[in-house]
Design an enzyme around this catalytic site. Structure first.
Site, PDB file in Angstrom:
ATOM      1  N   HIS A 240      31.278  30.663  38.900  1.00 36.25           N
ATOM      2  CA  HIS A 240      31.373  31.991  38.299  1.00 36.25           C
ATOM      3  C   HIS A 240      32.355  32.076  37.117  1.00 36.25           C
ATOM      4  O   HIS A 240      31.961  32.293  35.977  1.00 36.25           O
ATOM      5  CB  HIS A 240      31.758  33.015  39.365  1.00 36.25           C
ATOM      6  CG  HIS A 240      30.906  32.983  40.586  1.00 36.25           C
ATOM      7  ND1 HIS A 240      29.587  33.398  40.582  1.00 36.25           N
ATOM      8  CD2 HIS A 240      31.173  32.573  41.853  1.00 36.25           C
ATOM      9  CE1 HIS A 240      29.074  33.256  41.807  1.00 36.25           C
ATOM     10  NE2 HIS A 240      30.023  32.754  42.582  1.00 36.25           N
ATOM     11  N   ASP A 241      33.642  31.950  37.404  1.00 33.16           N
ATOM     12  CA  ASP A 241      34.670  32.298  36.428  1.00 33.16           C
ATOM     13  C   ASP A 241      34.665  31.474  35.140  1.00 33.16           C
ATOM     14  O   ASP A 241      34.983  32.018  34.072  1.00 33.16           O
ATOM     15  CB  ASP A 241      36.055  32.233  37.081  1.00 33.16           C
ATOM     16  CG  ASP A 241      36.254  33.319  38.120  1.00 33.16           C
ATOM     17  OD1 ASP A 241      35.513  34.323  38.086  1.00 33.16           O
ATOM     18  OD2 ASP A 241      37.153  33.176  38.970  1.00 33.16           O
TER      19      ASP A 241
END
Length: 310
Positions: A240-241
């Site tokens: 994700h990040d």
């Protein structure tokens, strides 16, 4: 010129990879500091983990600030089942020796934005508590925010509940403050990040780099996200990040759409849901842009290239 950047995060394995990618490109991203918040694990671990990652990369000059230990109105909900009890499961990193800065993370954010000669970009990788409080305390800082790029929310299904993505679920009230502030915002939701998978082949490519940084990253990624991979039947864990940092480096690898997004702050079954008005049925003007897709091969290649530089 390198883009001036502050990372606000809750490390967390995917936060760690995002920080490493940032540290790999100082000519592109001028990291002014890292602020941490309670989220994936409690604050005492997130601030320590951020320093561990900086030390792993040999960047002990980076300043790390501890921010808020809990959401605005709710008790803390963590994700130790995904990231491990320490937040960095899979990497045996020593306790950090570089100091934690004494200034509160929110005060650092405000100070930097108030004094900035050029607008600063905020990369927001966790619950938005620190950013919301900074905006509440000093709304004038918005004039020096170039852009807020956020990993969070979902157009379709959540990952911590059927409606809500983790970062928004942890502090939905903070997210609503940020979305309503009027800053330029890009939101990278689960629908995009679930297109970026740590497949066995990609994990092996990272291992083959052979450096201490790559070995630690591979160890963390081997553990991280297994519940999501199994739950969704994916050939690897969604990452994700790091999408936030890749977006800052190569926005052309993403497609975007301007939309109005609200956050559910009261729903019994939908708390933390991002209500994304894709077709403008509400008639409200867009308050941010969301990403809809990414070029997964190119995005992951950029991440691997960054890890190889450290």
């Amino acid at each position: 010129m390198a883009r001036s950047l502050i990372i606000d995060c809750d490390p967390g394995v995917d936060d760690a990879i995002a920080i490493l990618l940032t540290l790999a490109v100082p000519d592109r991203l001028n990291l002014l500091g890292i602020t941490t918040v309670a989220g994936n694990v409690p604050l005492d671990l997130t601030q320590s983990n951020a320093r561990k990652i900086c030390e792993l990369a040999g960047r002990t000059e980076v300043k790390v600030y501890a921010g808020c230990p809990r959401p605005l109105l709710r008790s803390l909900h963590t994700a130790a089942d995904v990231h491990g009890a320490t937040g960095l499961q899979g990497a045996a990193l020593p306790e950090p020796t570089m100091p934690l800065q004494p200034q509160h993370g929110v005060d650092f954010l405000v100070e930097q934005l108030m004094q900035a000669e050029q607008p600063i970009t905020l990369a927001v990788l966790g619950p938005m508590t620190n950013i919301a409080i900074a905006l509440i305390k000093h709304p004038e800082i918005i004039q020096n925010i170039a852009e807020i790029v956020i990993m969070g929310g979902a157009v379709t299904q959540g990952n911590v509940t059927s409606s809500a993505e983790f970062n928004l679920y942890v502090d939905p009230h903070a997210a609503q403050v940020v979305f309503d502030a009027g800053a330029p915002i890009t939101l990278i939701p689960l629908d995009t990040t679930h297109q970026l998978l740590t497949t066995p082949a990609r994990l092996e490519t990272i291992r083959q780099i052979g450096t201490p940084v790559a070995q630690a990253a591979a160890g963390m990624l081997a553990f991280y996200g297994m519940p999501d991979s199994q739950r969704y039947g994916l050939p690897g864990a969604p990452l994700h990040d790091p999408c936030v940092i890749v977006y800052l480096l190569e926005p052309n690898l993403f497609t975007t759409q301007a939309v109005h997004v609200a956050v559910e702050t009261q729903g019994t079954h939908t708390l933390g849901r991002t209500v994304v008005d894709l077709w403008n049925v509400s008639g409200q003007s867009p308050n941010l842009q969301i990403t809809r897709s990414l070029d997964a091969e190119s995005v992951y290649a950029l991440i691997i290239d960054g890890l190889a530089k450290l």
